[in-house]
Motif scaffolding. Structure first.
Motif: not given
Lengths: 282, 1107
Positions: A152-155, A157-159, A161-162
């Motif tokens: 959950q956290k990595w998703i 983070q990825y989101t 980063s945009f």
């Protein structure tokens, strides 16, 4: 507040040598194991900083990686209103980090165990925290305050980063504006200093360590070294080599010494190889 | 202590030497003493002043000069001397041998007599001892009886003094008394059978004696006509040497001219039962009988030569070591020690080398002679009066390789195939090439490195079921040859198979070699093994890289006379084809669409040529399903296109000065090269603002898309700011601008970030980093308190230089290497796959692995550069496991930029500062002193483990590949042993991204896919940051579903309470002291919390922990 009710319970705050109080911390209410936080009032001899007022700052050790500043703030607000939280990799003095940067330009923070400086609004909260019983744990992730970890956290983070290119451009522009301004100010200051070194009407010159004064001597380490080497070379050029008989003899002697040295080196290498049984072909 | 001796020679011998010379001698003594003892670490030599500048004596000067002029490094001379000491027999061993020989001689003299019987009557022999002979045909005429030998003599290498360790063989010739033999016994195998019977009689008698340890039969160089008896001493010395008993006729018993290579000594009628008018010559049979007649004469000849030349024995010993390392020293048709001494004797007697030369020079000149002389065409002879003996031309008609002995009648290379000699020549010329190269460790490559076939040849094939060769002998009409070889169909058919292969493979190969079948050994109680019992024949080829993989075999024009021959060779595969140049020729087209299939063309050819037999491809098990070379090529093409487009962009404030790739995929070494792929949109969420996909919770992890790093250098200009933060912002502005331009002109979807720009093109993602060449310099500069500008190196600057300078340079250099050696990339990928699978991916990084593989291609000595991925991989494992990382730097001479002086410089720097350098030290032309690629990892412990696992893997792989009977499961070497680890974190396979996924190329433009999102590596990074000082974490980066955790050895030792050392620890108070220990339960709980959604289960092997 809350701790005063628990004070008369059987549990006592656990204090270890060094003056630290042990607090337990668990991730969620059903976690099996607990981390131990060690807290103490912030105490330093010399430096006084407005960021860490001595009487209101709590020094917390061993904060797990999944506790962000926000989480820590909420965790400690049960002891009183928290003014600010600062998390760091190592204990140390407060450092000012230059011009303000946007989140995208900040260096990535290390995600290990950290130490924290929690500044309360009232100094009484400090005591409350220190006398918290050790067998009542602080809980990081509750239903009101979910903490994301893992996938959950990595998703997330990825989101996050945009960034919109226009917005990014804006950030860059505003920073560069600030940078240019600072540069200009600097140039202005230097110009003024230079002006000061001009003769005034009466013919007096004010001598300072300004730009004009530094011109004569090297202003960097490398330049310093270069000048030294230049001197050395100059000296060397004037020397005569292999001119006198004794010089010639010396060169020959050096050559033999070289050969000897090499012979000895090889011999030692062999001894080493032999010690390692390096000559057994099979 | 040996050091002392050689030093003493240097000490002035004059007795009136001054007092002052005494002191250094003493100093030296003590020094050498500790060097020879426990001291194993090399220190730079420090000689005192008086020692260095002492007046030299003439003797010392001579010695120094000799060392300097004769050898480019005196080290080589000393190394050879040391090697000779290792292989020479000790005095103790010689005494043992002598006393055992005495006992055996005494025993042999007392062999009891037996009554005379027919040769075929074996009743006098007890059933416990069998005759070491294959009796085909069953009977022959003649009478035989046992009597004590006429004489027992030492022959061969031992009396000559050229006997070397290991496997010490002492040859003992037992002369059969003349009354047992008959001058006509030469005919129809009567003599060889009597010889075998005599040996059996000796064996029967010796079996009863307690002075003999064990007894075995064997045969000389695989020749079944010449059986020998192997004796070992009893007790604990039994393995220290072997006495080989030969039975020989009395000297001069048979007339040598009976053994002329064109005479017949086996009658067809006796052998086959058929009548023929013409008896074919039997040269091989003749030479094997003649060989028994001459050993004493040969010994005399060699002793005479040896007494003239003092270094003869040492020279032969060196040559024997050289041959043994190349596996040429034993088996049928080998170049054995006897031939080696004969060759040196030939060079000495023909005055090609002088008697005063040293062993080093003897070896060198011999190899030079071998490299330059082709004995298959121009044979040599030791005979003094060539008129009375057969001419060289007659020998050439009968044998493939000709080297005639001093008597002039015997060809000593009778059994050698032309291929073996070519191999010998090839080895000699390779050795000569690197001998003079000061950048190669000559000694090590020349004499210390074993070259087994499996690591030497690019391809190896095995011929199993040797029994089928028997029928092919019939088909090829080789009956007379079969008779000549006394029924040994393997040796008979071998030259024909070799020439067939040579013709079929033609230009594709550089060298064809075959294994020499080892001498069989069997117990005296069992029958002689059949010919088919020997291990399968292996053929090795060295490929020509340019031609090996071409799918087309173009033959002669259809109307030329050679066309028929071509058709006969290729059979139904041959067809007429018309080519673009108008020619119509015979041609064979092999399957070869992909590079991977093309590699298999030699295999297809060999299978076709030997379709009668069961051919076994040694490497087939190591074959990758797809070698990914086409994919890599696509990536490189796409990158080239992008780079061209970047160059042409207009409207940038500064121009682009260089576009460089910095990713393994761009040098063909990415394990799984990025594949253009099609996306399944239902698996993603969408990000509104930038039209990008993001991974969706609850769905499997999207396929991993590797961003391919491209560095884009911008022109230097006064406009660049001189401040680190400002440079970063300007770079960001460039990223945005580049993105806009690429979108506008080429409609690529772009995503600018502060650190990079992602470009979605042809189904691939390129990650462009804009670089400014002065930025590392800016990062290093700072102004100190005095206003002085200081330049200090720091990690940030190093990392930036690594990313923007070193990596692109390495990528382009290795890209060039791939162009020279087409299989470089494939070797790298096999090697990296192995490293990844064994969980070493983080210790030996991709760049390090690529450099290690590059060293195999750039400095292959004593091999040739690998010509197939498999052999390259084996050599990679061998390099990892056998290189002395502690004491030597590995120099990778990229682009050949390093000269000999650089090598010495690198070595000296290395030895001087060994302690502070990385354990695995790799020097390259751009980085001679630091080894930037291995600075961070591996650690000593990890390197030790890598070395160990590599050695195990290599052993396993070689055993499996060389043994065609085993089930070939080479994936065993790709399975890591997990029992060494303390905690295993099993991952949910759905959340582990996989690299491989095929699909159609999507159009440029459209939504940006999920890039560089790998939950496993994110998790690993978090674990390392949080618990890096307590444990090590390992994972296979190519889709491994397990993370292995190993506690550091010192992790659980309690340490005193310190505010800087309480991470993940809890305090234990004992009395006044507060110590901290890791809070294990909480740490395991953290593993679970931090990897929520990714972890399937956690396996803590608490029983292994020593808390």
């Amino acid at each position: 507040m809350a701790p005063s009710k628990k004070k008369h319970a059987s549990s006592q705050p656990c204090i270890i040598p060094g003056g630290f109080t042990e607090l337990s911390l668990q991730f969620s209410s059903d976690s099996a194991a607990q981390h131990k936080l060690y807290v103490k009032e912030h105490k330093v001899r010399a430096q006084k900083s407005s960021h860490r007022p001595l009487d209101r700052t709590l020094f917390v050790l061993n904060i797990p990686p999944y506790c962000s500043e926000g989480v820590v703030k909420e965790l400690f607000s049960q002891f009183g209103c928290v003014q600010s939280v600062e998390l760091r990799d190592h204990p140390g003095s407060f450092q000012d980090s230059g011009p303000k940067l946007s989140r995208f330009f900040k260096p990535v923070a290390k995600q290990g165990f950290r130490v924290g400086y929690v500044v309360f609004e009232n100094s009484s909260s400090l005591k409350a925290a220190k006398s918290h019983p050790h067998d009542v744990s602080l809980v990081v992730c509750t239903e009101q305050r979910p903490v994301k970890t893992g996938v959950q956290k990595w998703i997330q983070q990825y989101t996050e980063s945009f960034i919109n290119p226009d917005k990014l451009q804006q950030i860059v522009d505003s920073f560069m504006e600030g940078y240019d301004k600072r540069k200009e100010e600097e140039a202005e200051r230097q110009r003024k200093e230079a002006e000061q070194q001009q003769e005034d009407e009466e013919g007096w010159v004010k001598v300072t360590r300004g730009s004009k004064g530094t011109k004569g001597r090297p202003h960097s380490e490398a330049a310093n070294e270069r000048t030294l080497q230049k001197e050395m070379r100059k000296k060397k050029r004037k020397e005569l080599l292999n001119f006198y008989t004794w010089q010639h003899r010396n060169t020959q002697k050096e050559h033999i010494a070289d050969l000897r040295k090499k012979f000895e080196e090889d011999k030692q290498r062999i001894a080493l190889l032999r010690a390692q049984r390096k000559f057994k072909p099979y | 202590m040996l050091c002392c001796c050689c030093y003493c020679q240097m000490i002035p011998s004059e007795s009136h030497e001054e007092e002052e010379n005494e002191a250094p001698v003493k100093a030296k003594r003590s020094k050498t003493e500790d060097a020879g003892g426990e001291e194993v670490v090399y220190h730079p030599v420090k000689l005192s002043r008086s020692d260095l500048y002492r007046p030299p004596t003439a003797e010392e000067l001579n010695q120094l000069k000799e060392a300097e002029s004769l050898f480019h490094c005196s080290l080589l001379k000393m190394q050879m001397e040391e090697l000779l000491k290792e292989v020479a027999l000790s005095e103790r061993r010689k005494q043992q041998i002598d006393s055992f020989i005495q006992t055996v001689t005494k025993l042999l003299r007392t062999v009891p007599e037996s009554p005379e019987v027919e040769v075929s009557d074996l009743s006098w022999l007890s059933s416990a001892v069998k005759v070491p002979f294959l009796l085909v045909p069953k009977t022959t005429k003649g009478k035989f009886h046992m009597t004590p030998p006429a004489s027992v003599d030492l022959i061969g290498s031992y009396p000559l003094g050229t006997c070397t360790k290991p496997r010490v063989m002492v040859d003992l010739a037992v002369t059969i008394p003349a009354d047992v033999l008959h001058p006509k016994d030469v005919v129809n195998q009567r003599y060889p059978r009597k010889r075998a019977l005599y040996l059996a009689g000796l064996a029967q008698y010796l079996a009863s004696s307690s002075d003999i340890g064990s007894m075995l039969y064997s045969c000389l160089h695989g020749n079944r006509l010449r059986p020998v008896l192997l004796l070992t001493p009893p007790g604990k010395d039994s393995s220290s040497f072997i006495v080989r008993v030969h039975a020989c006729p009395p000297p001069g018993f048979f007339k040598p001219n009976r053994f002329h290579p064109q005479r017949n000594n086996i009658r067809t009628e006796w052998y086959t039962g058929l009548q023929t008018s013409h008896e074919p010559p039997t040269p091989h049979y003749n030479s094997s009988v003649l060989g028994d007649l001459l050993p004493r004469a040969h010994l005399q000849f060699l002793s005479a030569v040896s007494s003239q030349c003092s270094a003869f024995a040492d020279g032969v010993a060196l040559l024997k070591v050289w041959l043994r390392q190349r596996e040429l020293h034993q088996g049928a048709g080998c170049f054995n020690g006897f031939l080696a001494s004969m060759l040196i004797a030939y060079l000495l007697t023909s005055h090609r080398i002088s008697n005063s030369m040293t062993a080093y020079q003897l070896l060198r000149n011999t190899l030079n002679f071998l490299a330059s002389t082709d004995l298959t065409v121009n044979g040599i002879s030791l005979a003094k009066d060539p008129d009375s003996t057969p001419s060289l031309a007659e020998f050439h008609d009968a044998f493939q390789v000709v080297f005639v002995d001093p008597s002039g009648h015997l060809n000593m290379c009778a059994d050698m195939t032309a291929c073996t000699y070519k191999q010998l020549q090839h080895e000699a010329s390779v050795s000569m090439q690197f001998w003079d190269n000061p950048t190669v460790d000559g000694f090590h490559s020349l004499l210390m490195t074993p070259k087994p076939m499996i690591r030497t040849s690019d391809h190896i094939f095995q011929l199993c079921e040797l029994v089928k060769l028997q029928s092919s002998c019939k088909k090829l009409n080789l009956l007379s040859e079969l008779m000549d070889h006394s029924g040994n169909y393997v040796h008979t058919a071998l030259p024909y198979i070799l020439s067939l292969l040579q013709r079929g493979l033609g230009q594709r190969i550089h060298l064809l070699t075959h294994s020499l079948s080892p001498d069989p050994e069997w117990s005296v109680e069992s029958e002689a093994p059949k010919h088919k019992a020997q291990p399968p024949l292996s053929f090795g080829v060295l490929l020509m890289p340019e031609l090996a993989a071409s799918a087309l075999e173009r033959g002669p024009p259809a109307d030329s006379p050679k066309a028929a021959e071509f058709r006969q060779l290729w059979g139904s595969r041959s067809e007429l084809r018309r080519f673009q140049d108008g020619a119509i020729t015979e041609a064979v087209l092999w399957d070869g669409e992909s590079m991977c299939q093309k590699r298999l063309v030699p295999r297809q050819i060999i299978t076709h040529l030997l379709q009668l037999y069961h051919v076994f491809d040694m490497y087939c098990a190591l074959q990758l399903p797809s070698t990914g070379e086409e994919e890599s090529l696509l990536v490189v093409q796409s990158y080239d296109d992008l780079s061209r487009k970047l160059w042409r962009l207009e409207g940038l404030p500064l121009s682009i000065t260089a576009v460089q790739g910095a990713h393994p995929a761009l040098r063909y070494t990415q394990v799984f090269p990025p594949l253009p792929l099609k996306l399944d949109y239902s698996f993603f969420d969408r990000e509104k603002t930038s039209r990008s996909l993001v991974p969706k919770e609850g769905k499997p992890c999207p396929a991993y898309i590797t961003p391919i790093t491209v560095i884009c250098h911008m022109e230097g200009s006064g406009k660049w700011p001189h401040d680190r933060l400002a440079i970063r912002h300007i770079r960001t502005a460039f990223h945005i601008r580049l993105g806009e331009l690429l979108k506008k002109h080429h409609n690529y979807t772009c995503r600018p970030c502060p650190t990079h720009l992602d470009v979605w093109k042809d189904g691939l993602v390129f990650r462009i980093h804009v670089a400014y060449h002065r930025e590392p310099q800016v990062l290093r500069e700072s102004v100190n308190a005095e206003g002085l500008l200081v330049v200090r190196d720091n990690e940030e600057a190093q990392a930036l230089e690594m990313a923007t300078i070193h990596k692109p340079l390495l990528t382009s250099t290795l890209h060039g290497l791939q162009q020279q050696h087409p299989c470089f990339g494939a070797v790298c990928r096999l090697a990296k796959r192995w490293l990844g699978a064994q969980l070493f991916g983080d210790d030996i990084t991709e760049d390090t692995a690529d450099l290690l593989v590059a060293s195999l291609f750039l400095q292959p000595a004593p091999f040739t550069p690998p010509g197939s991925p498999q052999v390259g991989f084996l050599r990679f494992l061998h390099l990892l496991s056998s290189f002395d990382w502690r004491n030597n730097p590995l120099v990778v001479n990229l682009n050949n930029q390093l000269a000999a002086t650089d090598y010495t410089e690198i070595k000296n720097d290395f030895t001087a500062t060994r302690e502070s350098l990385p354990v695995l030290f790799i020097a390259t032309p751009k980085d001679k002193k630091q080894s930037i690629w291995t600075k961070r990892a591996p650690s000593v412990q990890m390197l030790q483990r890598v070395v160990m696992v590599a050695a195990e893997s290599l052993k396993l792989l070689e055993n499996q590949l060389m043994d065609s009977n085993q089930i070939q499961d080479v994936r065993v070497v790709m399975r890591p042993p997990l029992d060494a680890y303390d905690v295993l974190i099993h991952l949910n396979p759905k959340q582990v991204p996989r690299g491989i996924m095929a699909g159609n190329v999507t159009q440029s433009g459209g939504a940006l896919p999920v890039i560089n999102y790998n939950p496993v590596s994110l998790y690993m990074a978090e674990l390392r940051e949080a618990f890096g000082d307590l444990a090590l974490f390992f994972c296979d980066p190519h889709g491994g579903t397990v993370i292995a955790v190993l506690w550091k050895p010192k992790a659980f030792i309690p340490v005193p309470f310190k505010t800087s050392q309480v991470s993940a620890r809890s305090v234990v108070v004992t009395g006044e002291e507060a110590n901290t220990v890791p809070n294990v339960e909480a740490i395991l709980e953290d593993f679970r919390i931090m990897g929520k959604g990714l972890i399937k289960s956690l396996e803590a092997r608490t029983e292994k922990w020593s808390l």
